[in-house]
Write a protein that holds these residues in place. Structure first.
Motif, PDB file in Angstrom:
ATOM      1  N   GLU A 102       0.861  -1.125   0.034  1.00  0.00           N
ATOM      2  CA  GLU A 102       0.023   0.064  -0.052  1.00  0.00           C
ATOM      3  C   GLU A 102       0.896   1.222   0.024  1.00  0.00           C
ATOM      4  O   GLU A 102       1.973   1.289   0.698  1.00  0.00           O
ATOM      5  CB  GLU A 102      -0.895   0.199   1.206  1.00  0.00           C
ATOM      6  N   LEU A 103       0.301   2.336  -0.851  1.00  0.00           N
ATOM      7  CA  LEU A 103       1.295   3.357  -0.850  1.00  0.00           C
ATOM      8  C   LEU A 103       0.291   4.746  -0.141  1.00  0.00           C
ATOM      9  O   LEU A 103      -0.717   4.731  -0.417  1.00  0.00           O
ATOM     10  CB  LEU A 103       1.419   3.826  -2.229  1.00  0.00           C
ATOM     11  N   GLU A 104       1.156   5.538   0.528  1.00  0.00           N
ATOM     12  CA  GLU A 104       0.556   6.476   1.331  1.00  0.00           C
ATOM     13  C   GLU A 104       1.457   7.952   0.721  1.00  0.00           C
ATOM     14  O   GLU A 104       2.532   7.778   0.835  1.00  0.00           O
ATOM     15  CB  GLU A 104       0.472   6.609   2.852  1.00  0.00           C
ATOM     16  N   VAL A 105       0.502   8.649   0.078  1.00  0.00           N
ATOM     17  CA  VAL A 105       1.008   9.878  -0.277  1.00  0.00           C
ATOM     18  C   VAL A 105       0.774  11.057   0.428  1.00  0.00           C
ATOM     19  O   VAL A 105      -0.142  11.509   0.982  1.00  0.00           O
ATOM     20  CB  VAL A 105       0.384  10.218  -1.790  1.00  0.00           C
ATOM     21  N   TYR A 106       1.938  11.908   0.416  1.00  0.00           N
ATOM     22  CA  TYR A 106       1.771  13.176   1.535  1.00  0.00           C
ATOM     23  C   TYR A 106       2.590  14.335   0.928  1.00  0.00           C
ATOM     24  O   TYR A 106       3.574  13.868   0.084  1.00  0.00           O
ATOM     25  CB  TYR A 106       2.515  12.943   2.817  1.00  0.00           C
ATOM     26  N   LEU A 107       1.830  15.357   0.955  1.00  0.00           N
ATOM     27  CA  LEU A 107       2.539  16.767   0.675  1.00  0.00           C
ATOM     28  C   LEU A 107       2.652  17.522   1.864  1.00  0.00           C
ATOM     29  O   LEU A 107       2.022  17.687   2.679  1.00  0.00           O
ATOM     30  CB  LEU A 107       1.817  17.594  -0.415  1.00  0.00           C
ATOM     31  N   ASN A 108       4.167  18.035   1.893  1.00  0.00           N
ATOM     32  CA  ASN A 108       4.282  18.855   3.287  1.00  0.00           C
ATOM     33  C   ASN A 108       4.178  20.495   2.734  1.00  0.00           C
ATOM     34  O   ASN A 108       4.768  21.107   2.064  1.00  0.00           O
ATOM     35  CB  ASN A 108       5.972  18.753   3.419  1.00  0.00           C
ATOM     36  N   LEU A 109       2.697  21.008   3.398  1.00  0.00           N
ATOM     37  CA  LEU A 109       2.281  22.165   2.764  1.00  0.00           C
ATOM     38  C   LEU A 109       2.484  23.427   4.013  1.00  0.00           C
ATOM     39  O   LEU A 109       2.342  22.763   5.203  1.00  0.00           O
ATOM     40  CB  LEU A 109       1.026  21.953   2.675  1.00  0.00           C
ATOM     41  N   ARG A 110       2.705  24.481   3.566  1.00  0.00           N
ATOM     42  CA  ARG A 110       2.688  25.526   4.366  1.00  0.00           C
ATOM     43  C   ARG A 110       2.301  26.565   3.787  1.00  0.00           C
ATOM     44  O   ARG A 110       2.375  26.814   2.330  1.00  0.00           O
ATOM     45  CB  ARG A 110       4.101  25.833   5.084  1.00  0.00           C
ATOM     46  N   THR A 143       5.350  31.671   5.979  1.00  0.00           N
ATOM     47  CA  THR A 143       5.410  31.158   7.446  1.00  0.00           C
ATOM     48  C   THR A 143       6.362  30.046   7.189  1.00  0.00           C
ATOM     49  O   THR A 143       6.886  29.634   6.136  1.00  0.00           O
ATOM     50  CB  THR A 143       3.949  30.592   7.759  1.00  0.00           C
ATOM     51  N   ASP A 144       6.990  29.402   8.380  1.00  0.00           N
ATOM     52  CA  ASP A 144       7.939  28.491   8.326  1.00  0.00           C
ATOM     53  C   ASP A 144       7.544  27.017   8.655  1.00  0.00           C
ATOM     54  O   ASP A 144       8.194  26.101   8.723  1.00  0.00           O
ATOM     55  CB  ASP A 144       9.056  28.826   9.148  1.00  0.00           C
ATOM     56  N   CYS A 145       6.175  26.979   9.136  1.00  0.00           N
ATOM     57  CA  CYS A 145       5.719  25.793   9.839  1.00  0.00           C
ATOM     58  C   CYS A 145       4.899  24.864   8.791  1.00  0.00           C
ATOM     59  O   CYS A 145       3.933  25.534   8.364  1.00  0.00           O
ATOM     60  CB  CYS A 145       4.927  26.128  10.958  1.00  0.00           C
ATOM     61  N   ALA A 146       5.442  23.844   8.338  1.00  0.00           N
ATOM     62  CA  ALA A 146       4.812  22.917   7.270  1.00  0.00           C
ATOM     63  C   ALA A 146       3.976  21.831   8.036  1.00  0.00           C
ATOM     64  O   ALA A 146       4.480  21.331   9.104  1.00  0.00           O
ATOM     65  CB  ALA A 146       5.635  22.355   6.302  1.00  0.00           C
ATOM     66  N   ARG A 197      -3.897  33.588   0.076  1.00  0.00           N
ATOM     67  CA  ARG A 197      -2.476  33.251   0.510  1.00  0.00           C
ATOM     68  C   ARG A 197      -2.124  32.102   0.010  1.00  0.00           C
ATOM     69  O   ARG A 197      -2.704  31.107   0.055  1.00  0.00           O
ATOM     70  CB  ARG A 197      -2.771  33.147   2.145  1.00  0.00           C
ATOM     71  N   THR A 198      -1.020  32.138  -0.834  1.00  0.00           N
ATOM     72  CA  THR A 198      -0.351  30.990  -1.356  1.00  0.00           C
ATOM     73  C   THR A 198       0.014  30.051  -0.562  1.00  0.00           C
ATOM     74  O   THR A 198       0.678  30.112   0.582  1.00  0.00           O
ATOM     75  CB  THR A 198       0.758  31.462  -2.509  1.00  0.00           C
ATOM     76  N   VAL A 199      -0.221  28.596  -1.079  1.00  0.00           N
ATOM     77  CA  VAL A 199       0.248  27.615  -0.369  1.00  0.00           C
ATOM     78  C   VAL A 199       1.611  26.991  -0.921  1.00  0.00           C
ATOM     79  O   VAL A 199       1.471  26.945  -2.120  1.00  0.00           O
ATOM     80  CB  VAL A 199      -0.814  26.379  -0.182  1.00  0.00           C
ATOM     81  N   ILE A 200       2.726  26.789  -0.211  1.00  0.00           N
ATOM     82  CA  ILE A 200       3.992  26.366  -0.720  1.00  0.00           C
ATOM     83  C   ILE A 200       4.080  24.860  -0.343  1.00  0.00           C
ATOM     84  O   ILE A 200       3.379  24.272   0.627  1.00  0.00           O
ATOM     85  CB  ILE A 200       4.985  26.827  -0.205  1.00  0.00           C
ATOM     86  N   VAL A 201       4.507  23.935  -1.266  1.00  0.00           N
ATOM     87  CA  VAL A 201       4.582  22.485  -1.238  1.00  0.00           C
ATOM     88  C   VAL A 201       6.174  22.370  -1.007  1.00  0.00           C
ATOM     89  O   VAL A 201       7.109  22.762  -1.800  1.00  0.00           O
ATOM     90  CB  VAL A 201       4.318  21.885  -2.446  1.00  0.00           C
ATOM     91  N   ASP A 202       6.565  22.280   0.211  1.00  0.00           N
ATOM     92  CA  ASP A 202       7.860  22.083   0.962  1.00  0.00           C
ATOM     93  C   ASP A 202       8.332  20.604   0.234  1.00  0.00           C
ATOM     94  O   ASP A 202       9.757  20.433  -0.102  1.00  0.00           O
ATOM     95  CB  ASP A 202       8.130  22.181   2.181  1.00  0.00           C
ATOM     96  N   ASP A 203       7.890  19.513   0.598  1.00  0.00           N
ATOM     97  CA  ASP A 203       8.217  18.251   0.160  1.00  0.00           C
ATOM     98  C   ASP A 203       7.314  17.247  -0.364  1.00  0.00           C
ATOM     99  O   ASP A 203       5.908  17.604  -0.110  1.00  0.00           O
ATOM    100  CB  ASP A 203       8.904  17.571   1.660  1.00  0.00           C
TER     101      ASP A 203
END
Length: 1282
Positions: free
Chosen positions: A579-587, A591-594, A629-635
């Motif tokens: 099984e594959l679980e997909v995640y995006l690290n968003l902030r 801001t610095d907290c993703a 407010r723009t959302v950033i994908v860090d990882d």
């Protein structure tokens, strides 16, 4: 007969083994017993094979174990954790970008406990440092520097430059010096290697060529931005390369252990599946097991164990109570992970299960202090252990349970005493409790003549109740603070001590079900048998989450998914079992907290083919969406799970009549003490119970590894695999009965319980505010405080955030009560920041919420939070103008503005605010946007805070809650009076005519020459003091004026520090103190005076003067080093660390300490922005951030060193500095030398170096460099000749 499957949890004290080959078998061994075996897991496997296989031939302990009967071995181990705690890892060196040699020592610059004058921060893991001459910088469109380098594209699609080439010759010379010292393990941490690892890879190649055996590259951790946590963490690949400090330090220890373990088997376990549990709850092959992912290896097995055995349709709280601490966690269909955590003082950036630990376990020590029952955090440990262990140990929670009859010595092994052959010592425990009971009753009688003496059992029961409440706090933090209803959860209890407390804790939290698995004593080992194999792949992205990037994101997810698939297939898993679980690290942008977000099913629209990530992001963290407010994908992260395919039988007691209750005869009937006194209690052996048995409390069920207490209002239902404890429907809730009996008179036990409840409310409000914030100052720098106030506006509990806020918020609440009176209505939220209204300085916005009940027309309590906002107008960006002479120059001012009126947001009111901004320096629309954002997060803060307070009132009744608010304040008063008496006794009397009064005197100066003068007269009989600031300089025509509330905060902070132990922080601390401040002095200026420096600078000097008078510690840096820069597009504000003063503990016999270097001190404790985040978001290059050796004052105990922080500007900006201790040095004590003063230098590009002085604002241009040198701390005692 098949082959054995072994699952093993090698803990620090015991090794638990679960084995299965048809039938199951369990075993528990001492983890270290060198006289009997070299390795506990191997010995356990050997014993089980020898006993069960019945080969007829013994298996000698010294011979390699025959592996022909072994299918697999799964194991979790504390080897890494213990090595980190005990600092017994491999000798290693840090290789880091030039200018950052002390970065990991400084960390985020905050101190762990704000009231501990001894700043306990664990030592760094490395013993030497190599600075590498190299530099990579990010491309910025707004940069005006002339950069002679080609633009490159990093792995995150960020553009960058190779600013300085790697000097390989210099590197080789420095590395050779390390080899000559015998250091062969390296951690390599270079700036921006998360996106461009070229330099790190080359450093690693050179090191390996030269003969280093362990070479760590931070870029291989998880390629996540933030230099400091990436530098602490790491990952192992095939035991050839390891990455960053934790792995460079720990993995050799793990390798040595694994090599020793494998050598005890035929052919070193060749062809045997050897898997290890990771901190994220997944198994991994032995050749991928490493230090940074091993920190929670054992506890993670327990989480998997209860998740797989107890979760059906209700969320579950895991409750693992051991000897020294208790771990709590939550599971509701998927594991909850965190991606940055701290263990043994080291920040680790790796996926770990979200496990919260509280220092309350069976070995937690019991104290009676100033009328309050205290449990922990100190622990008796294994040696000497509790009093009943017969080694002279202190009273503990275990002793309390023994005293109450809840532990039965006859069913315990006789392993106690010096010869380890005696039973638990009931007599010693009771004797110790009798002596403690005398102390309790003497104190209570002195406070209340009509007090009825407590019995020994009542005292012991009181400590149990306090311990239970302390363990409830982290559970509330996991549930209520995140928006979950605690009462809807099942409590899954495991660990050796949890069964004695499970019923009481469940009742306190409103839970009705407790689950205890038959393997609860070894659940971590059992969980490993049930766990899945996990492989993760992750890469940085650094892109906007918008439609044109969706297809690219999907392609990267597909690439990482394929990596996971191929890896798990190579381990023998078919694609159907993966099984594959997909995640995006968003902030949010800026801001610095993703937040690591999994997708939900997409309803419609243009979403990723993997689902809707944005809904998870906004709902799970913020609870609202910020338009525009723009959302950033860090990882991007993919977690591949190879399913083990183990089926677990789950069954709850049935109520359909098919499984009729069976009776069973008890082994014995004893007397056991509960809330209502002694009761007949049946004793059962777990081994004699079978499915269908129903046991009505009170009862005790004894297993080989644990004791389960079934309280009087509970029923234990025995099923095939577990015991379910449920509330008896026909019996009243004993907790409700006992709560109804709580009166308004002072009870020391209830006092301790209410102390926990009040503090829990303040802590949860703080977590909610941080969770819903988008402000960097609140979410990352933690520049905020939350507190609970009584109906008189007096402080009841304050979560320990920023010390300068402590006493000031009480003044703010009481001002609104005086100003608005009966205009304060239910549903209001009041905004204020004016110094006259209890404000500290204008950027600190305070929001006050009244709490009402239907029966009362006036507030029964108040909630308040205060947070720093980066820019609310003023003459300079950041609202910290260094030359302000009037408050109008410092930004927007509010005395009483209702953000919310009668539950409705005041949109029109915000527009009308424009009329308030008469100063041309204030930008109305910008300030209103700040207030609008604050309004949303404060709405969630207020709603949850009101709910928590009302819940407490519904439980106990308003009269009782308000009465204990007063009792809590009185308890703090007692602690401070005792402190003042101690000081008076150790101080020489100044005036023979007043033999019971002693005087302390001190004075110090601000850099402008303004004097702060203090005389403290302490009455030893009353335990009271007069703090008289007469003689202090008048208010000044600059911004060093400190509102009166600042002085109150400084005094309450100092008193709390000097008390020396945990005491409720509230207005009671100031009750014994009479404070006299001259009107219109620098400490009580007029309404229009400038005050921005008073909050951040004068506050520190007030503390220095108070500590000098008490001779408690030498001066710390005495400054927050406020640095701001910006223009119309960008604004940045930071406070910077310095040196702490040496601690003398003059007025009592105790230890003395060196001052800590590179740390925030006293009235602030904010974090600093990570270097990579700073350069990504702002037009600067951080050239240097390190300690400044020799700036701490010398002495028998030396002061801490200040720091050097140097920034190069990339465009035209305005730089402002607001600092102190540039003229008058931080003082030393008793012959200790003063710390060095600080300095602020501007190095003009191709021009002169300019001393900016302590306070200035100046235009800077591309190529200009700002060099900040912060002050050191003063020393204590005359230096020795050496």
């Amino acid at each position: 007969r098949g082959k054995f499957q072994f699952a093993i949890d090698r803990g620090g004290t015991f090794t638990d083994i679960y084995a299965k080959c048809g039938k199951s078998r369990v075993m528990k061994l001492l983890s270290v017993d060198p006289s009997n075996y070299p390795d506990a897991p191997r010995e356990g496997i050997r014993r089980i094979l020898e006993e069960v296989m019945e080969l007829g031939v013994p298996m000698p302990a010294d011979d390699p174990v025959d592996t022909s009967h072994i299918d697999y071995i799964r194991m979790g181990t504390t080897v890494a954790t213990n090595a980190l705690l005990e600092r017994k890892g491999e000798r290693m060196a840090l290789v880091i970008t030039q200018g950052f040699r002390d970065l990991l020592h400084i960390g985020n610059q905050s101190r762990p406990k704000i009231f501990d004058l001894q700043i306990k921060v664990p030592d760094v893991l490395y013993e030497d440092i190599v600075e590498v001459e190299e530099r990579i910088i990010l491309h910025q469109e707004r940069c005006s520097l002339n950069i002679n380098s080609d633009v490159l594209v990093g792995s995150t699609n960020e553009k960058l430059y190779k600013w300085t080439k790697l000097d390989e010759n210099k590197l080789r010379k420095n590395l050779d010096a390390l080899l000559k010292k015998g250091i062969k393990s390296l951690a390599v941490v270079l700036m921006h290697s998360y996106t461009c690892a070229d330099h790190e890879v080359r450093v690693g190649e050179i090191a390996m060529e030269m003969g280093f055996t362990q070479v760590s590259l931070s870029s291989k951790v998880m390629s996540m931005v933030k230099l400091v946590p990436r530098g602490f963490t790491g990952e192992l690949e095939n035991f050839k390369n390891i990455f960053s400090c934790v792995d460079a330090y720990l993995t050799p220890s793990i390798q040595k252990y694994l090599a020793g373990f494998q050598s005890g088997f035929d052919e070193n376990l060749k062809n045997i599946k050897l898997l290890f549990m990771q901190s994220d709850g997944g198994l991994t092959p032995v050749d991928r097991f490493n230090g940074s992912r091993a920190m929670l290896s054992g506890p993670a097995g327990g989480v998997v164990g209860y998740a797989m055995t107890s979760h059906n349709d209700q969320p579950v709280i895991g409750f693992d109570m051991g000897g020294t601490s208790t771990d709590v966690s939550r599971y509701n269909g998927q594991y909850e992970h965190v991606f940055e955590s701290t263990s043994a003082g080291v920040t680790i950036q790796a996926p770990q299960l979200d496990i919260n630990t509280v220092a309350a376990g069976g070995g937690s020590m019991l104290f009676f202090r100033s009328g309050m029952f205290v449990v922990g955090p100190q622990s008796a440990g294994a040696h000497p252990g509790p009093t009943c262990y017969r080694k002279g140990g202190p009273l503990t929670v275990t002793d309390a349970n023994l005293c109450l009859g809840r532990l039965l010595p006859e069913y315990f092994p006789k392993i106690f005493g010096t010869s380890e052959n005696l039973a638990l010592d009931e007599s010693a425990t009771r004797t110790a409790f009798e002596a403690l009971t005398v102390d309790v009753n003497e104190f209570m009688s002195s406070a209340n003549k009509s007090h009825e003496p407590l019995s020994v059992e009542q005292v012991a029961m009181g400590f149990i109740r306090v311990a239970n409440e302390s363990m409830c706090r982290p559970i509330r933090a996991l549930t209520q603070a995140k928006g979950h209803d605690t009462s809807r959860h099942v409590l899954s209890c495991f660990g050796g001590a949890g069964g004695q407390h499970a019923c009481a804790i469940a009742r306190s939290l409103g839970m009705t079900k407790v689950f205890i698995h038959k393997y609860s004593g070894i659940l971590s080992a059992y969980g490993m048998a049930l766990a899945d194999v996990v492989h993760e792949a992750q890469e940085s992205a650094a892109c906007h989450f918008k439609q044109e990037n969706i297809s690219w994101l999907d392609s990267r997810v597909a690439h990482l998914s394929n990596q996971c698939l191929q890896e798990l297939k190579s381990q023998g898993f078919s694609e159907k079992r993966i099984e594959l679980e997909v995640y995006l690290n968003l902030r949010y942008d800026r801001t610095d907290c993703a937040l690591m977000c999994s997708p939900v099913a997409a309803k419609s629209g243009n979403f990723s083919k993997y689902g809707d990530f944005l809904t998870t992001f906004t709902n799970s963290e913020f609870g609202f969406t910020i338009p525009g407010r723009t959302v950033i994908v860090d990882d991007i992260r993919v977690r591949g799970v190879g399913k083990s395919g183990v089926s677990v039988h789950k069954n709850e007691p049935t109520s359909d009549g098919k499984n009729q209750a069976k009776s069973v005869q008890p082994e014995a009937t004893i007397q056991c003490y509960f809330e209502d006194g002694f009761q007949d209690t049946s004793v059962y052996l777990f081994e004699n119970l079978s499915p269908g048995h129903k046991i009505v409390g009170s009862a005790i069920i004894i297993d080989k590894n644990s004791t389960i207490l079934v309280e009087p209002d509970c029923i234990a239902d025995v099923t095939t695999d577990a015991i379910w404890l449920n509330k008896h429907k026909k019996l009243p809730n004993s907790l409700t009965l006992s709560l109804n009996q709580v009166g308004t008179e002072l009870d020391s036990i209830q006092l301790s319980i209410f102390s926990h409840r009040f503090m829990s409310i303040a802590e949860q409000m703080g977590r909610i505010l941080q969770r819903t914030a988008i402000s960097t100052n609140i979410k990352e720098r933690l520049d905020f405080s939350c507190a609970l106030f009584g109906p008189d506006g007096g402080l009841v509990s304050n979560a320990p955030h920023i010390p300068v806020h402590l006493g000031a918020m009480q003044e703010a609440v009481q001002y609104q009560m005086r100003e608005l009176g009966d205009q304060i209505k239910e549903g209001d939220c009041i905004l204020s920041n004016h110094p006259l209204a209890g404000g500290s300085h204008l950027p600190d916005l305070t929001v006050i919420t009244p709490v009402f009940t239907p029966e009362h027309e006036t507030p029964i309590f108040f909630l308040a939070n205060r947070g720093h906002h980066a820019d609310i107008g003023g003459t300079t960006p950041g609202s910290m103008p260094p030359h302000s002479t009037s408050i109008k120059q410092e930004g927007a001012v509010f005395k009483s503005f209702k953000l919310v009126r009668n539950g409705e947001f005041q949109e029109k009111g915000e527009i009308s605010l424009i009329g308030f901004f008469k100063s041309p320096m204030v930008k109305p629309k910008f300030v209103i946007s700040k207030i609008s954002t604050s309004k949303i997060q404060n709405y969630f803060f207020s709603i949850q805070g009101i709910h928590l307070v009302n819940e407490l009132v519904e439980t106990y009744g308003l009269n009782v809650v308000q009465a204990y608010m007063a009792h809590i304040q009185s308890n703090a008063e007692v602690a401070v009076r005792n402190l003042l008496r101690d000081v008076a006794r150790s101080t020489e009397v100044n005036d023979p005519k007043s033999p019971h009064v002693v005087s302390l005197n001190a004075q110090d100066y601000m850099d402008d020459g303004s004097m702060i003068k203090l005389r403290i007269d302490i009455d030893a009989e009353k335990g009271s003091a007069i703090f008289d600031f007469s003689g202090t300089s008048p208010m000044v025509l600059n911004n060093l004026n400190a509102p009166k509330a600042i002085t109150l905060s400084a005094i309450i902070y100092c008193l709390r520090c000097m008390v020396g132990y945990d005491v409720p922080l509230n207005q009671g601390c100031l009750t014994p103190v009479n404070i006299r401040i001259p009107k219109w002095s620098i400490l009580d200026p007029e309404e229009t005076a400038a005050v921005v420096g008073g909050n951040v600078l004068t506050s520190q000097r007030i503390v220095d003067v108070i500590m000098k008078a008490f001779k408690t510690c030498a001066a710390s840096q005495g400054c927050m080093n406020n640095i701001t820069f910006g223009d119309d597009e960008v604004g940045y504000y930071e406070t910077v660390a310095g040196g702490a003063g040496a601690v003398s503990c003059y007025f009592y016999t105790g230890p003395t300490w060196h001052g800590r270097s590179g740390i925030h001190t006293h009235m602030t404790n904010t974090r600093i922005t990570d270097p990579e985040i700073l350069e990504r978001r702002y037009p600067v290059i951080l050239e240097k951030f390190q300690l400044n050796p020799g700036t701490g004052g010398g002495g028998e105990y030396s002061g801490g060193d200040g720091v050097i922080r140097q920034m190069l500007f990339r465009k035209d900006l305005v730089l402002s500095v607001l600092t102190e201790r540039r003229v008058f040095a931080p003082y030393g004590l008793d012959g200790g030398q003063p710390g060095k003063t600080g300095n602020n230098l501007l190095l003009r590009h191709n021009g002169p170096t300019i001393n900016l002085g302590g306070k200035n604002s100046v235009e800077v241009h591309p190529g200009d460099v700002f060099r900040l040198l912060t002050p050191g701390g003063g020393g204590f005692g005359s230096p020795t000749p050496s």
